[in-house]
Design a protein around this motif. Structure first.
Motif, PDB file in Angstrom:
ATOM      1  N   GLU A 144     -16.131  31.847  11.343  1.00  0.00           N
ATOM      2  CA  GLU A 144     -15.783  31.177  10.095  1.00  0.00           C
ATOM      3  C   GLU A 144     -16.796  31.470   8.985  1.00  0.00           C
ATOM      4  N   THR A 145     -17.966  31.981   9.359  1.00  0.00           N
ATOM      5  CA  THR A 145     -18.988  32.264   8.346  1.00  0.00           C
ATOM      6  C   THR A 145     -18.671  33.539   7.573  1.00  0.00           C
ATOM      7  N   CYS A 146     -18.357  34.606   8.306  1.00  0.00           N
ATOM      8  CA  CYS A 146     -18.093  35.896   7.636  1.00  0.00           C
ATOM      9  C   CYS A 146     -16.612  36.250   7.630  1.00  0.00           C
ATOM     10  N   ALA A 152     -23.496  39.597   6.388  1.00  0.00           N
ATOM     11  CA  ALA A 152     -23.996  38.408   5.708  1.00  0.00           C
ATOM     12  C   ALA A 152     -23.392  38.330   4.315  1.00  0.00           C
ATOM     13  N   ALA A 153     -23.424  37.137   3.744  1.00  0.00           N
ATOM     14  CA  ALA A 153     -22.847  36.931   2.410  1.00  0.00           C
ATOM     15  C   ALA A 153     -23.486  37.867   1.395  1.00  0.00           C
ATOM     16  N   GLY A 154     -22.647  38.521   0.601  1.00  0.00           N
ATOM     17  CA  GLY A 154     -23.126  39.414  -0.451  1.00  0.00           C
ATOM     18  C   GLY A 154     -23.451  40.811   0.014  1.00  0.00           C
ATOM     19  N   SER A 155     -23.277  41.126   1.300  1.00  0.00           N
ATOM     20  CA  SER A 155     -23.568  42.465   1.806  1.00  0.00           C
ATOM     21  C   SER A 155     -22.303  43.102   2.349  1.00  0.00           C
ATOM     22  N   ARG A 201     -25.429  36.092  10.657  1.00  0.00           N
ATOM     23  CA  ARG A 201     -26.336  35.465  11.614  1.00  0.00           C
ATOM     24  C   ARG A 201     -25.587  34.713  12.712  1.00  0.00           C
ATOM     25  N   ASP A 202     -24.377  34.285  12.426  1.00  0.00           N
ATOM     26  CA  ASP A 202     -23.633  33.508  13.420  1.00  0.00           C
ATOM     27  C   ASP A 202     -22.982  34.392  14.480  1.00  0.00           C
ATOM     28  N   GLY A 205     -22.682  40.335  13.631  1.00  0.00           N
ATOM     29  CA  GLY A 205     -21.980  41.524  13.152  1.00  0.00           C
ATOM     30  C   GLY A 205     -20.674  41.805  13.890  1.00  0.00           C
ATOM     31  N   ASP A 206     -20.333  40.991  14.906  1.00  0.00           N
ATOM     32  CA  ASP A 206     -19.117  41.244  15.691  1.00  0.00           C
ATOM     33  C   ASP A 206     -17.869  40.672  15.025  1.00  0.00           C
ATOM     34  N   GLY A 207     -18.031  39.717  14.127  1.00  0.00           N
ATOM     35  CA  GLY A 207     -16.879  39.124  13.448  1.00  0.00           C
ATOM     36  C   GLY A 207     -16.201  38.026  14.240  1.00  0.00           C
ATOM     37  N   ARG A 208     -16.772  37.647  15.403  1.00  0.00           N
ATOM     38  CA  ARG A 208     -16.176  36.610  16.243  1.00  0.00           C
ATOM     39  C   ARG A 208     -17.268  35.902  17.032  1.00  0.00           C
ATOM     40  N   VAL A 209     -16.984  34.673  17.452  1.00  0.00           N
ATOM     41  CA  VAL A 209     -17.929  33.862  18.213  1.00  0.00           C
ATOM     42  C   VAL A 209     -17.176  33.198  19.362  1.00  0.00           C
ATOM     43  N   ARG A 210     -17.919  32.771  20.400  1.00  0.00           N
ATOM     44  CA  ARG A 210     -17.317  32.050  21.515  1.00  0.00           C
ATOM     45  C   ARG A 210     -17.126  30.588  21.137  1.00  0.00           C
ATOM     46  N   SER A 211     -16.015  30.030  21.606  1.00  0.00           N
ATOM     47  CA  SER A 211     -15.739  28.645  21.248  1.00  0.00           C
ATOM     48  C   SER A 211     -14.844  27.995  22.307  1.00  0.00           C
ATOM     49  N   HIS A 212     -15.038  26.686  22.498  1.00  0.00           N
ATOM     50  CA  HIS A 212     -14.162  25.895  23.366  1.00  0.00           C
ATOM     51  C   HIS A 212     -13.048  25.314  22.503  1.00  0.00           C
ATOM     52  N   ARG A 213     -11.828  25.393  23.006  1.00  0.00           N
ATOM     53  CA  ARG A 213     -10.703  24.827  22.274  1.00  0.00           C
ATOM     54  C   ARG A 213      -9.677  24.297  23.265  1.00  0.00           C
TER      55      ARG A 213
END
Length: 398
Positions: A144-146, A152-155, A201-202, A205-213
């Motif tokens: 959700e960050t990138c 990162a923001a602005g890059s 940073r979250d 650079g992969d564009g995804r994160v692990r999450s429980h849902r």
């Protein structure tokens, strides 16, 4: 070896031939003269010539220099000139290989995610009549960050300084064919053609994160042990925020205390006393639907409960019922995924008493005397003829 042969003549193309015609001609000749398929002593030399001719005509600058009268054949001899190994692969595999022109260039950062598998334990009643379950899954989701960009923001990603955005690096190796040039993915950018100097940073650079849902999945009635239910696009989000794969829910059905499932049929066994089998009786038995009632209460009369489910049924044991006999109740089995419903098959097991008090023993002796069974003679019953027995009788004329 012939010196300074006309590359157009070597490939058999006109001087105004386009790139496609030149490549087609080279593929044909490469298949014809390659040493692996042509054992003629002159084939190797001929293969070098057509390969060098193709190197000249496939390179706009070298072709222009030759057309102006320049000597681009200098050094053509035993060492040969450099040519692309992928063009040889094109010649033999028609552009279908992994190193062909169609597969060259940087690979995309955005790709489809992998499918995921989760196993779900349910009861036999839930498998038969369906159920809705809440599943907790752990998968990759969009950062959700990138928002999948990985930066990162602005890059933003920048061209790779090693491969200059090509995603591949050429490696030259000497062989009996001359200098063979192969293309390999760039180890710096991993074949993407770009690098991310300032990754998110979250997600790193992969564009995804692990999450429980939590997901709500509806299990249709009629599923069996091992059935897989596909939930489209509920699997892993792809790298770079690519489309998600699918989630497969594999069903595992727990064993039931009473019923055994075979296909869409249910099987169970009831035990009745010897006297009840001889005289006949009726039994009130629970249905599989009774498992769905929250309080587990059975209706003794076999009527439908407040939930609209028939929780019991009456089984008639006819006088003289033998141990091992089977009664089939049509339409009381498991509903099918495509409609219809299986049967309930009830096997009767007649129990012979093992302990009798004096009064009971005397009554049984009186019954045996009345039936003339005080000292019965054992009788061997003829076994039912199977298919092979019937075939034997047919051959013997019976």
């Amino acid at each position: 070896m012939r010196e300074k042969l006309d590359p157009y003549e070597l490939l058999g193309v006109a001087r105004d031939a386009d790139e496609a015609a030149i490549k087609k001609a080279y593929r044909k000749l490469a298949r014809q003269y390659h040493p692996d398929v042509n054992s003629d002593p002159d084939a190797q030399e001929r293969f070098k010539e057509v390969s060098h001719a193709y190197e000249i005509l496939s390179d706009p600058q070298k072709r222009a220099a030759y057309d102006r009268g320049g000597d681009v054949f200098g050094g053509m001899g035993a060492q040969g000139a450099g040519f692309s190994f992928t063009d040889i692969m094109d010649a033999f595999f028609g552009g279908a290989g992994g190193g062909t022109a169609a597969g060259r260039g940087p690979r995309p950062r955005v790709r489809r995610g992998q499918d995921a598998l989760i196993r779900l334990d349910i009861t036999l009643a839930e498998a038969a009549f369906g159920v809705t379950r809440e599943l907790k899954v752990d998968t990759a989701v969009l950062c959700e960050t990138c928002h999948g960009e990985g930066t990162a923001a602005g890059s933003s990603p920048v061209p790779c300084e090693t491969c200059h955005g090509a995603g591949e690096v050429a490696y030259v190796q000497r062989s009996f064919l001359g200098e063979v040039r192969t293309l390999r993915p760039c180890t710096v950018c991993h074949g993407f053609g770009t690098t991310i100097p300032d990754p998110c940073r979250d997600c790193g650079g992969d564009g995804r994160v692990r999450s429980h849902r939590t997901l709500s999945v509806k299990i249709p009635g009629g599923v069996d042990n091992g059935t897989r239910i596909q939930l489209s696009e509920e699997g892993e989000i792809g790298p770079g925020g690519g489309p998600a794969g699918d989630l497969y829910v594999e069903i595992r059905v727990a064993k039931h205390d009473t019923f055994v499932r075979q296909g869409n049929d249910l099987h169970c066994t009831v035990a009745v006393p010897m006297t009840a089998a001889a005289l006949g009786t009726t039994l009130t038995l629970p249905t599989l639907e009774s498992d769905l009632i929250a309080d587990g209460a059975d209706d003794p009369d076999g009527a439908e409960s407040s939930d609209g489910l028939e929780t019991s049924f009456v089984l008639e044991i006819k006088p003289g019922t033998q141990s091992g006999s089977e009664q089939v109740l049509r339409g009381r089995g498991v509903p099918g995924l495509r409609g219809g419903r299986g049967d309930l098959r009830v096997m009767v097991n007649v129990e012979t008493p093992t302990r009798l008090d004096p009064a009971q023993e005397e009554l049984l002796r009186q019954l045996a005397a009345i039936r003339g069974e005080e000292a019965p003679e054992g009788q061997l019953k003829t076994a039912g003829r199977g298919m092979f027995g019937r075939l034997r009788d047919a051959f013997n004329g019976h």
